[in-house]
Design an enzyme around this catalytic site. Sequence first.
Site, short mmCIF file in Angstrom:
data_model
loop_
_atom_site.label_atom_id
_atom_site.label_comp_id
_atom_site.label_asym_id
_atom_site.label_seq_id
_atom_site.Cartn_x
_atom_site.Cartn_y
_atom_site.Cartn_z
N GLU A 1 -0.37 -47.61 -16.76
CA GLU A 1 1.07 -47.63 -16.53
C GLU A 1 1.82 -48.37 -17.63
O GLU A 1 2.92 -48.88 -17.42
CB GLU A 1 1.38 -48.25 -15.15
N ASP B 1 -11.33 -13.00 -14.50
CA ASP B 1 -12.49 -13.24 -15.35
C ASP B 1 -12.97 -14.67 -15.11
O ASP B 1 -12.53 -15.32 -14.15
CB ASP B 1 -12.18 -12.95 -16.84
MG MG Z 1 2.68 -50.56 -11.00
#
Ligand code: MG
Length: 292
Positions: free
Chosen positions: A129, A270
Amino acid sequence: MRARRALLYTPGDDLRKIRKAAKLDVDCICLDMEDGVAPNHKTEARLVIVEALNSLDFGRSERLVRINSIGSGLEIDDLMVLVNTRPDAIVIPKVEYGEQIRWVSSVITGYEDRNNWPRNSTPLLVGVETALGVINLPQIAAADPRLEAIIFGAEDFAGDIGATRTKEGWEIFYARSAVVTHAAAFGLQAIDIVHTNYQDIEGLRREALEGAHMAYAGKQIIHPAQIAPVQEAFTPSDEAIAHARRVKEAFEKHQEAGVGAFGLDGKMVDAPIVKAAERVLVLAKAAGKING
Ligand code: MG
Ligand code: COA
């Protein structure tokens, strides 16, 4: 790997919410020590989580604990208190280097060896993050055998790079794609962003389906009302399962007849289409919708 369609955060210092979470029949409950807990409540939260894990029945839900980030100064106390309660897995937030995962893993190994618990019995899920976390995804995804999932934190990521969150989400799109791609390359699950507006169920549904289409395995959530729509979005529908079975059967017949690509309902089938159908069946099985 177990289904992690919805991962519900519950603040670690709030026993009332934890009791409630235990009864909600959600895939994963993440008892939080990090950003859901105020700095002056960290000690209390550790004790509440210990009590909850030792005394409550969480049903079929996976019991996760999210520790504070490596370098926060709180991580070692979190691990010392919480590893002993034997959560089903531990979540490390804001990971930026593979080394941080290996350090947590070695701390857990110490407990496993001293207590004669099986080695690698506590898996790890890591939050990516920050910008540094995203560009270091190759070393993070390859860091440790305990690692099962990468969780993408959009709010923290946007804050870290200085982006403004928008409804369309282009400001986080590269990172969101990077996380799911690296997870796939290393056989890990990817867990998608939080829809912070917990009253907007239609928007949540849309965002959850978008994540499912991107190949995320599940989504982080923060409120009980988000459980049903999110678990549904990450579970193949009856129609999708029926179609996947037809594709597989038709493919097998054509393979026997020596035909690689063919038409079904006016669409080409496919090898990659069959692979997608097989993935639908794996997800349906993990969600308990089909056997075998
Ligand atoms: Mg966080
Ligand atoms: N876990 C368990 N129970 C929850 C919950 C959660 N994350 N969020 C809400 N509830 C409960 C409430 O306690 C309430 O229970 P009650 O009816 O028995 O009193 C019920 O669900 C309805 O909640 P509501 O009144 O709509 O919301 P709230 O104002 O109590 O809480 C939040 C709103 C955002 C504070 C709350 O959802 C929350 O704390 N979410 C988690 C936040 C978090 O952990 N953030 C860090 C990670 S991103």
